[in-house]
Write a protein that holds these residues in place. Structure first.
Motif, PDB file in Angstrom:
ATOM      1  N   ALA A 199       0.864 -10.439   1.042  1.00  0.00           N
ATOM      2  CA  ALA A 199      -0.031 -10.702  -0.087  1.00  0.00           C
ATOM      3  C   ALA A 199       0.547 -10.077  -1.347  1.00  0.00           C
ATOM      4  O   ALA A 199      -0.017  -9.150  -1.937  1.00  0.00           O
ATOM      5  CB  ALA A 199      -1.418 -10.159   0.204  1.00  0.00           C
ATOM      6  N   GLY A 200       1.707 -10.578  -1.775  1.00  0.00           N
ATOM      7  CA  GLY A 200       2.338 -10.089  -2.988  1.00  0.00           C
ATOM      8  C   GLY A 200       3.402  -9.038  -2.715  1.00  0.00           C
ATOM      9  O   GLY A 200       3.559  -8.542  -1.588  1.00  0.00           O
ATOM     10  N   GLY A 201       4.139  -8.681  -3.770  1.00  0.00           N
ATOM     11  CA  GLY A 201       5.246  -7.754  -3.625  1.00  0.00           C
ATOM     12  C   GLY A 201       4.831  -6.344  -3.262  1.00  0.00           C
ATOM     13  O   GLY A 201       5.477  -5.684  -2.447  1.00  0.00           O
ATOM     14  N   HIS A 202       3.735  -5.851  -3.843  1.00  0.00           N
ATOM     15  CA  HIS A 202       3.352  -4.467  -3.573  1.00  0.00           C
ATOM     16  C   HIS A 202       2.874  -4.275  -2.144  1.00  0.00           C
ATOM     17  O   HIS A 202       3.062  -3.199  -1.565  1.00  0.00           O
ATOM     18  CB  HIS A 202       2.298  -4.004  -4.583  1.00  0.00           C
ATOM     19  N   ALA A 203       2.291  -5.311  -1.550  1.00  0.00           N
ATOM     20  CA  ALA A 203       1.952  -5.230  -0.119  1.00  0.00           C
ATOM     21  C   ALA A 203       3.220  -5.120   0.709  1.00  0.00           C
ATOM     22  O   ALA A 203       3.269  -4.384   1.705  1.00  0.00           O
ATOM     23  CB  ALA A 203       1.143  -6.456   0.299  1.00  0.00           C
ATOM     24  N   ALA A 204       4.272  -5.824   0.299  1.00  0.00           N
ATOM     25  CA  ALA A 204       5.550  -5.733   1.004  1.00  0.00           C
ATOM     26  C   ALA A 204       6.146  -4.334   0.866  1.00  0.00           C
ATOM     27  O   ALA A 204       6.658  -3.760   1.843  1.00  0.00           O
ATOM     28  CB  ALA A 204       6.513  -6.784   0.464  1.00  0.00           C
ATOM     29  N   PHE A 205       6.100  -3.756  -0.352  1.00  0.00           N
ATOM     30  CA  PHE A 205       6.622  -2.404  -0.540  1.00  0.00           C
ATOM     31  C   PHE A 205       5.870  -1.409   0.345  1.00  0.00           C
ATOM     32  O   PHE A 205       6.474  -0.528   0.973  1.00  0.00           O
ATOM     33  CB  PHE A 205       6.472  -1.958  -2.000  1.00  0.00           C
ATOM     34  N   MET A 206       4.563  -1.549   0.394  1.00  0.00           N
ATOM     35  CA  MET A 206       3.734  -0.595   1.123  1.00  0.00           C
ATOM     36  C   MET A 206       4.037  -0.636   2.618  1.00  0.00           C
ATOM     37  O   MET A 206       4.251   0.405   3.247  1.00  0.00           O
ATOM     38  CB  MET A 206       2.255  -0.881   0.878  1.00  0.00           C
ATOM     39  N   ILE A 207       4.065  -1.840   3.188  1.00  0.00           N
ATOM     40  CA  ILE A 207       4.262  -1.926   4.636  1.00  0.00           C
ATOM     41  C   ILE A 207       5.659  -1.459   5.020  1.00  0.00           C
ATOM     42  O   ILE A 207       5.830  -0.779   6.045  1.00  0.00           O
ATOM     43  CB  ILE A 207       3.976  -3.360   5.140  1.00  0.00           C
ATOM     44  N   ALA A 208       6.682  -1.757   4.203  1.00  0.00           N
ATOM     45  CA  ALA A 208       8.032  -1.298   4.519  1.00  0.00           C
ATOM     46  C   ALA A 208       8.116   0.225   4.442  1.00  0.00           C
ATOM     47  O   ALA A 208       8.746   0.867   5.298  1.00  0.00           O
ATOM     48  CB  ALA A 208       9.037  -1.930   3.553  1.00  0.00           C
ATOM     49  N   THR A 209       7.478   0.813   3.444  1.00  0.00           N
ATOM     50  CA  THR A 209       7.510   2.268   3.293  1.00  0.00           C
ATOM     51  C   THR A 209       6.791   2.959   4.442  1.00  0.00           C
ATOM     52  O   THR A 209       7.273   3.956   4.994  1.00  0.00           O
ATOM     53  CB  THR A 209       6.872   2.666   1.950  1.00  0.00           C
ATOM     54  N   LEU A 210       5.638   2.439   4.836  1.00  0.00           N
ATOM     55  CA  LEU A 210       4.873   3.051   5.917  1.00  0.00           C
ATOM     56  C   LEU A 210       5.593   2.962   7.258  1.00  0.00           C
ATOM     57  O   LEU A 210       5.515   3.882   8.082  1.00  0.00           O
ATOM     58  CB  LEU A 210       3.501   2.376   6.030  1.00  0.00           C
ATOM     59  N   LEU A 211       6.298   1.865   7.495  1.00  0.00           N
ATOM     60  CA  LEU A 211       6.943   1.674   8.787  1.00  0.00           C
ATOM     61  C   LEU A 211       8.283   2.393   8.907  1.00  0.00           C
ATOM     62  O   LEU A 211       8.674   2.777  10.017  1.00  0.00           O
ATOM     63  CB  LEU A 211       7.153   0.179   9.055  1.00  0.00           C
ATOM     64  N   LEU A 212       8.992   2.560   7.799  1.00  0.00           N
ATOM     65  CA  LEU A 212      10.371   3.040   7.892  1.00  0.00           C
ATOM     66  C   LEU A 212      10.572   4.461   7.386  1.00  0.00           C
ATOM     67  O   LEU A 212      11.663   5.006   7.518  1.00  0.00           O
ATOM     68  CB  LEU A 212      11.290   2.091   7.118  1.00  0.00           C
ATOM     69  N   THR A 213       9.548   5.055   6.783  1.00  0.00           N
ATOM     70  CA  THR A 213       9.646   6.444   6.331  1.00  0.00           C
ATOM     71  C   THR A 213       8.372   7.191   6.693  1.00  0.00           C
ATOM     72  O   THR A 213       7.354   6.586   7.041  1.00  0.00           O
ATOM     73  CB  THR A 213       9.864   6.531   4.805  1.00  0.00           C
ATOM     74  N   ASP A 214       8.451   8.516   6.578  1.00  0.00           N
ATOM     75  CA  ASP A 214       7.300   9.380   6.860  1.00  0.00           C
ATOM     76  C   ASP A 214       6.876  10.101   5.589  1.00  0.00           C
ATOM     77  O   ASP A 214       7.675  10.251   4.655  1.00  0.00           O
ATOM     78  CB  ASP A 214       7.662  10.422   7.930  1.00  0.00           C
ATOM     79  N   PRO A 215       5.615  10.574   5.538  1.00  0.00           N
ATOM     80  CA  PRO A 215       5.192  11.370   4.380  1.00  0.00           C
ATOM     81  C   PRO A 215       6.132  12.545   4.169  1.00  0.00           C
ATOM     82  O   PRO A 215       6.532  13.228   5.123  1.00  0.00           O
ATOM     83  CB  PRO A 215       3.781  11.829   4.771  1.00  0.00           C
TER      84      PRO A 215
END
Length: 488
Positions: A199-215
């Protein structure tokens, strides 16, 4: 009868043969604007091309070219043996139409439409009607009527799948259409199975960040860089490593020892500076990711709008190690409210992302996906991009010409790609204050300082040129020159 109708159209069309735009555009824009404004309602029969050409004093070939162009966009219907009519399928979701006064030009009709968008807020951010706002497409040139046909068509689908959640990875025909587009126009072949619709570019950024990196993980971020994306990554708890950019892109040497696990880059057209990343820097970034088991989140921002040569290839297209997650959207190429983007993933990540999409979003809106799939497959997406590149190239040159006559209170730089210009201010001027004062004069730009994590050595305003109607250009830049001169 035809003569009477042709005479009515003459009140909308004013031909300027001395220094004006091409004749076809001087005819096409008033007709399109009159249809959008409701002055020519659906079903209206137009005079014959021969009669219209005679009354306007132009060649019949020029008129035929205009009518065929508007028909291709869906504004007109050319019925063999019956004539040319305003399309009966003009979208019903347009804001309430007001009739244009007699003698209204294309510019005034479009301006009125923009004011109604701002007043109603139907489907649009009111900010998008503000002149010189960065990253704003030419909404008045989008083929609304043609798009509505695809929306209506998918709404008639009788099969149950059209009413369900759909495949979490996205509508299969849309993924195939995107894969074909990338192969043909971005020289970047991929399997449709590698694509996940979001659902847009920012949804893509969010899911990639959550799956491939940690806080707490480090994330390389260009400085200056896009403000909203920066806030998104910060809200996800990632440690931003701000890396300067120069004429070749991200200066990776400045990130040595950061231990970052991901880099967010915009190599085709960096925002806000507008520069393209050199091949040397792209290869350095790939080496960095491979050596550090890190990821590259590639935002292919505005790659469609390059005015010298072909669009540059993506980093993903030269990635041999499977370290690049590519993100594309349709927000600028079509319109932001569509809210559709996509990821192109290394094969090993596809299953993880599909499962995450099913858990987090179920799927992107299926109806929009179906309409877009048909729009792309039938060739309308590439045709629209071609028309917009031509239009934006004209507006870019006009912006440069007018800015060059506005004195020395600012100096304009426009990269060879993208939708924005930078107006560099004289030394000592505060760009945030300049942006505030410019907005009061009707010029809605952004201060470069807003994009910077650290002080930047120059002050400037980011100004959009693609969404600026011709009648707004000179008055707007002259007003900007006046307010900046008073602040000298």
């Amino acid at each position: 009868m035809a003569k009477r109708k042709s005479g009515a159209l003459l009140t909308l069309i004013r031909i300027d043969r001395v220094g004006g735009a091409p004749l076809s555009r001087q005819i096409e824009e008033p007709l399109r604007s009159a249809i959008l404004a409701g002055s020519l309602p659906g079903g209206t029969r137009l005079p014959s091309s021969r009669a219209l050409a005679a009354d306007l004093g132009v060649s019949r070939q020029t008129v035929v070219q205009v009518l065929e162009s508007l028909a291709a966009e869906g504004f007109l219907e050319m019925r063999r043996g019956s004539g040319t009519f305003v399309a009966a399928t003009i979208p019903q979701h347009l804001p309430q139409r007001l009739a244009s006064p007699a003698g209204a030009t294309a510019a005034s009709a479009v301006s009125g439409l923009g004011r109604r968008f701002a007043a109603t807020g139907i489907g649009y951010d009111p900010a998008e009607s503000r002149p010189f706002l960065p990253n704003s497409p030419a909404y008045d040139r989008f083929p609304f009527a043609l798009w509505q046909k695809y929306v209506t068509r998918q709404g008639r689908q009788a099969w149950r799948g059209a009413m369900s959640y759909g495949d979490p990875a996205g509508y299969a025909p849309l993924r195939r259409a995107i894969a074909e587009y990338l192969a043909l126009h971005r020289s970047d072949a991929c399997d449709p199975e590698q694509i996940v619709i979001t659902a847009g570019g920012h949804a893509a950024f969010m899911i990639a960040t959550l799956l491939l990196t940690d806080p707490g993980d480090g994330l390389l971020f260009e400085d200056p860089g896009p403000l909203v994306a920066r806030k998104l990554f910060e809200s996800l708890g990632r440690r931003l490593v701000h890396v300067p950019v120069d004429d070749e892109g991200m200066v990776l040497a400045e990130a040595e020892g950061s231990g970052a696990r991901m880099a967010f880059v915009m190599p085709s057209r960096q925002h806000p500076m507008g520069r393209s990343m050199s091949l040397v820097r792209r290869l350095q970034l790939l080496d960095w990711a491979n050596a550090g088991d890190a990821w590259i989140l590639e935002d292919d921002y505005d790659s469609e709008f390059r005015y010298t040569g072909r669009p540059l290839p993506s980093i993903r297209s030269i990635d041999g190690g499977g370290r690049v997650i590519y993100v594309g959207t349709f927000s600028k190429a079509l319109f932001p409210a569509l809210r559709l983007g996509y990821l192109v993933l290394p094969p090993g990540l596809v299953g993880m992302f599909r499962n995450a999409m099913a858990l987090m979003f179920r799927s992107a809106p299926l109806a929009s996906q179906m309409a877009l799939a048909g729009f792309i497959a039938d060739g309308h997406f590439t045709s629209h991009l071609r028309r917009m590149r031509e239009l934006y190239a004209e507006r870019r040159q006009a912006f440069l010409d007018v800015a060059g006559r506005c004195g020395g209170s600012f100096r304009v730089e426009i990269p060879d790609s993208g939708m924005n210009a930078i107006a560099w201010l004289a030394d000592g001027r505060d760009d945030r204050e300049a942006a505030r004062r410019a907005a009061g004069a009707g010029v809605h730009g952004y201060a470069l300082a807003d994009y910077c994590a650290r002080p930047y050595p120059r002050q400037g305003l980011l100004l959009g040129f693609t969404g600026v109607a011709p009648h707004q250009l000179a008055p707007g830049l002259e007003a900007l020159a006046r307010v900046l001169s008073r602040g000298a």
